[in-house]
Design a protein around this motif. Structure first.
Motif, PDB file in Angstrom:
ATOM      1  N   GLU A 231       0.827  -1.218   0.000  1.00 21.45           N
ATOM      2  CA  GLU A 231       0.000   0.000   0.000  1.00 21.45           C
ATOM      3  C   GLU A 231       0.856   1.261   0.000  1.00 21.45           C
ATOM      4  OE1 GLU A 231      -3.471   2.229   2.697  1.00 21.45           O
ATOM      5  OE2 GLU A 231      -2.722   0.245   3.273  1.00 21.45           O
ATOM      6  N   ILE A 232       1.866   1.308   0.850  1.00 22.40           N
ATOM      7  CA  ILE A 232       2.714   2.498   0.955  1.00 22.40           C
ATOM      8  C   ILE A 232       3.505   2.716  -0.324  1.00 22.40           C
ATOM      9  CG2 ILE A 232       4.614   3.568   2.244  1.00 22.40           C
ATOM     10  CD1 ILE A 232       3.674   1.829   4.653  1.00 22.40           C
ATOM     11  N   ALA A 233       3.952   1.617  -0.938  1.00 18.72           N
ATOM     12  CA  ALA A 233       4.740   1.712  -2.171  1.00 18.72           C
ATOM     13  C   ALA A 233       3.872   2.033  -3.379  1.00 18.72           C
ATOM     14  CB  ALA A 233       5.490   0.410  -2.410  1.00 18.72           C
ATOM     15  N   GLY A 234       2.573   1.812  -3.284  1.00 23.46           N
ATOM     16  CA  GLY A 234       1.694   2.052  -4.420  1.00 23.46           C
ATOM     17  C   GLY A 234       1.896   1.052  -5.538  1.00 23.46           C
ATOM     18  N   ILE A 235       2.262  -0.185  -5.177  1.00 24.22           N
ATOM     19  CA  ILE A 235       2.562  -1.234  -6.145  1.00 24.22           C
ATOM     20  C   ILE A 235       1.452  -2.280  -6.127  1.00 24.22           C
ATOM     21  CG2 ILE A 235       4.161  -3.135  -6.684  1.00 24.22           C
ATOM     22  CD1 ILE A 235       6.380  -1.414  -5.483  1.00 24.22           C
ATOM     23  N   ARG A 236       1.091  -2.769  -7.294  1.00 24.03           N
ATOM     24  CA  ARG A 236       0.101  -3.851  -7.391  1.00 24.03           C
ATOM     25  C   ARG A 236       0.832  -5.191  -7.303  1.00 24.03           C
ATOM     26  NH1 ARG A 236      -4.948  -2.741  -9.349  1.00 24.03           N
ATOM     27  NH2 ARG A 236      -5.078  -4.810 -10.305  1.00 24.03           N
ATOM     28  N   TYR A 237       0.447  -5.970  -6.335  1.00 23.04           N
ATOM     29  CA  TYR A 237       1.049  -7.295  -6.149  1.00 23.04           C
ATOM     30  C   TYR A 237      -0.029  -8.177  -5.549  1.00 23.04           C
ATOM     31  CZ  TYR A 237       4.337 -10.902  -4.509  1.00 23.04           C
ATOM     32  OH  TYR A 237       5.006 -12.080  -4.275  1.00 23.04           O
ATOM     33  N   GLY A 238      -0.460  -9.167  -6.316  1.00 26.53           N
ATOM     34  CA  GLY A 238      -1.608  -9.948  -5.883  1.00 26.53           C
ATOM     35  C   GLY A 238      -1.297 -11.394  -5.549  1.00 26.53           C
ATOM     36  N   GLU A 239      -2.363 -12.166  -5.392  1.00 26.99           N
ATOM     37  CA  GLU A 239      -2.253 -13.554  -4.962  1.00 26.99           C
ATOM     38  C   GLU A 239      -1.458 -14.407  -5.941  1.00 26.99           C
ATOM     39  OE1 GLU A 239      -6.213 -14.917  -4.330  1.00 26.99           O
ATOM     40  OE2 GLU A 239      -6.569 -13.609  -2.606  1.00 26.99           O
ATOM     41  N   LYS A 240      -1.698 -14.235  -7.232  1.00 27.28           N
ATOM     42  CA  LYS A 240      -1.000 -15.049  -8.222  1.00 27.28           C
ATOM     43  C   LYS A 240       0.487 -14.704  -8.263  1.00 27.28           C
ATOM     44  CE  LYS A 240      -4.502 -17.445  -9.546  1.00 27.28           C
ATOM     45  NZ  LYS A 240      -5.213 -17.139 -10.787  1.00 27.28           N
ATOM     46  N   SER A 241       0.820 -13.440  -8.032  1.00 24.78           N
ATOM     47  CA  SER A 241       2.234 -13.049  -8.000  1.00 24.78           C
ATOM     48  C   SER A 241       2.941 -13.717  -6.823  1.00 24.78           C
ATOM     49  CB  SER A 241       2.363 -11.527  -7.883  1.00 24.78           C
ATOM     50  OG  SER A 241       1.829 -10.884  -9.017  1.00 24.78           O
ATOM     51  N   ALA A 242       2.300 -13.713  -5.660  1.00 24.77           N
ATOM     52  CA  ALA A 242       2.889 -14.350  -4.485  1.00 24.77           C
ATOM     53  C   ALA A 242       2.990 -15.857  -4.685  1.00 24.77           C
ATOM     54  CB  ALA A 242       2.054 -14.033  -3.247  1.00 24.77           C
ATOM     55  N   TYR A 243       1.980 -16.438  -5.302  1.00 24.54           N
ATOM     56  CA  TYR A 243       2.004 -17.874  -5.594  1.00 24.54           C
ATOM     57  C   TYR A 243       3.199 -18.203  -6.488  1.00 24.54           C
ATOM     58  CZ  TYR A 243       0.686 -22.327  -7.734  1.00 24.54           C
ATOM     59  OH  TYR A 243       0.693 -23.622  -8.198  1.00 24.54           O
ATOM     60  N   LYS A 244       3.394 -17.410  -7.523  1.00 25.27           N
ATOM     61  CA  LYS A 244       4.504 -17.643  -8.457  1.00 25.27           C
ATOM     62  C   LYS A 244       5.847 -17.529  -7.743  1.00 25.27           C
ATOM     63  CE  LYS A 244       6.451 -15.945 -12.818  1.00 25.27           C
ATOM     64  NZ  LYS A 244       6.313 -14.932 -13.908  1.00 25.27           N
ATOM     65  N   ASP A 245       5.955 -16.563  -6.819  1.00 22.19           N
ATOM     66  CA  ASP A 245       7.223 -16.348  -6.121  1.00 22.19           C
ATOM     67  C   ASP A 245       7.513 -17.419  -5.072  1.00 22.19           C
ATOM     68  OD1 ASP A 245       7.964 -14.053  -7.520  1.00 22.19           O
ATOM     69  OD2 ASP A 245       6.867 -12.719  -6.160  1.00 22.19           O
ATOM     70  N   LEU A 246       6.473 -18.072  -4.553  1.00 23.24           N
ATOM     71  CA  LEU A 246       6.658 -18.996  -3.439  1.00 23.24           C
ATOM     72  C   LEU A 246       6.429 -20.467  -3.770  1.00 23.24           C
ATOM     73  CD1 LEU A 246       4.889 -16.999  -0.566  1.00 23.24           C
ATOM     74  CD2 LEU A 246       7.337 -17.455  -0.741  1.00 23.24           C
ATOM     75  N   VAL A 247       5.805 -20.768  -4.887  1.00 20.14           N
ATOM     76  CA  VAL A 247       5.356 -22.137  -5.140  1.00 20.14           C
ATOM     77  C   VAL A 247       6.502 -23.138  -5.222  1.00 20.14           C
ATOM     78  CG1 VAL A 247       5.327 -21.936  -7.674  1.00 20.14           C
ATOM     79  CG2 VAL A 247       3.753 -23.536  -6.516  1.00 20.14           C
ATOM     80  N   GLU A 248       7.687 -22.705  -5.622  1.00 16.45           N
ATOM     81  CA  GLU A 248       8.820 -23.620  -5.747  1.00 16.45           C
ATOM     82  C   GLU A 248       9.663 -23.697  -4.473  1.00 16.45           C
ATOM     83  OE1 GLU A 248       9.192 -25.566  -8.259  1.00 16.45           O
ATOM     84  OE2 GLU A 248       7.570 -24.682  -9.463  1.00 16.45           O
TER      85      GLU A 248
END
Length: 322
Positions: A231-248
């Motif tokens: 929120e503070i950074a004003g960046i869009r980062y959603g569930e699928k992005s986190a999934y992609k970064d963590l799934v492996e």
């Protein structure tokens, strides 16, 4: 002996909400005549078919019809009985929210759960909560949330090898070690342990269990609780992005390395922002990670706080100067 610890806040809310019917009254400003609609969408559809009126001609008022409290309390008893039986446990304990929650004092840009403050609460909710305390001797969660207390019971069972089941439909519980029973989705309790994993369900939504679910929540936040790490950074980062970064990810170290990488990417330099209470705050990326971790982490005791730098040092994660 086996014990199920039930989220009384959710039972109370669901039972009291089920005992009322919400609708809106559209009041014609000029004449004072009223027309009822199930919801605003129905009103808008009706308005589209009308050649005579526009939205400006009406004032919309939220209203409801409420069943007798006896019906509501009967629903509570049925829910407690059903949850206890579904958990396969011989004894039940109910937990409801008491005074205070440390998360309310976190210097977030938007107050924790601030989006709920203007929400119309079920009419019988307070009376139902009092009933849970009176009839079921519900334990009060002071200084933290009911979810934390449930997590503590489940974790104590996990450590001792006893069957202690936390019964809740709240997604925060999926990070907790021990037995979990989501009465809306599970036929029987599930045992959660270790790092866990993330996966996509049949509707392509992110699901998961274990410590990795906490890492996931620390990255995506929770709109229902009004916190968003970007929120503070004003960046869009959603569930699928986190999934992609963590799934492996296969180890706790790898998970925390991903978290450090993302927060440092979002906040390469310390940022100054205005907190929800008007206070001007300056934090670096590790400070911000810890603040959002405090939002997401279910505390297994009143003093169970995760200190980010201590965790990173223990795991051997390099984070350099913040």
């Amino acid at each position: 002996m086996s014990l199920v610890v039930i989220d009384g806040d959710l039972v109370g809310f669901k039972a009291s909400a089920a005992c009322e019917t919400r609708f809106i009254r559209a009041v014609h400003k000029a004449s004072g005549r009223e027309k009822e609609f199930k919801h605003r969408t129905e009103f808008k559809d009706w308005l589209k078919s009308s050649e005579k009126w526009s939205a400006d001609d009406f004032e919309l008022l939220d209203d409801r019809s409420v069943d007798p409290i006896e019906n509501c309390l009967h629903t509570v008893k049925v829910m407690i009985k059903t949850i206890t039986e579904g958990s396969g446990c011989s004894e039940a304990k109910v937990v409801v929210q008491g005074d205070g929650n440390f998360r309310d004092n976190l210097l977030l840009p938007t107050k924790y759960k601030g989006g709920r403050e203007d929400t119309l609460r079920p009419f019988h909710l307070k009376e139902v909560q009092d009933y849970l305390v009176r009839k079921y001797k519900a334990e009060l969660a002071h200084g933290r949330e009911s979810d934390d207390v449930l997590a503590q019971y489940a974790f104590e069972g996990f450590k001792s090898g006893k069957r202690v089941v936390q019964a809740t439909v709240d997604k925060d519980a999926k990070q907790c070690m021990g037995w979990l029973y989501n009465w809306d989705k599970m036929d029987k309790p599930k045992f959660v342990s270790g790092l866990g994993k993330l996966e996509l369900d049949a509707k392509n939504k992110v699901e998961g269990y274990g410590r990795i679910w906490l890492g996931y929540q620390c990255l995506v936040g929770d709109p229902s609780d009004s916190y968003n790490p970007t929120e503070i950074a004003g960046i869009r980062y959603g569930e699928k992005s986190a999934y992609k970064d963590l799934v492996e990810v296969t180890t706790d170290k790898e998970m925390w390395e991903v978290m450090v990488k993302k927060y440092k990417e979002w906040y390469p330099e310390p940022v100054t922002y205005t907190a929800w209470n008007g206070e001007e705050v300056t934090k670096d990326y590790l400070d911000l990670m810890e603040m959002y971790l405090d939002c997401a982490h279910m505390r297994r005791s009143p003093t169970d706080k995760l200190v980010v730098k201590e965790v990173l040092d223990k795991l051997g994660v390099e984070y350099g100067n913040s």
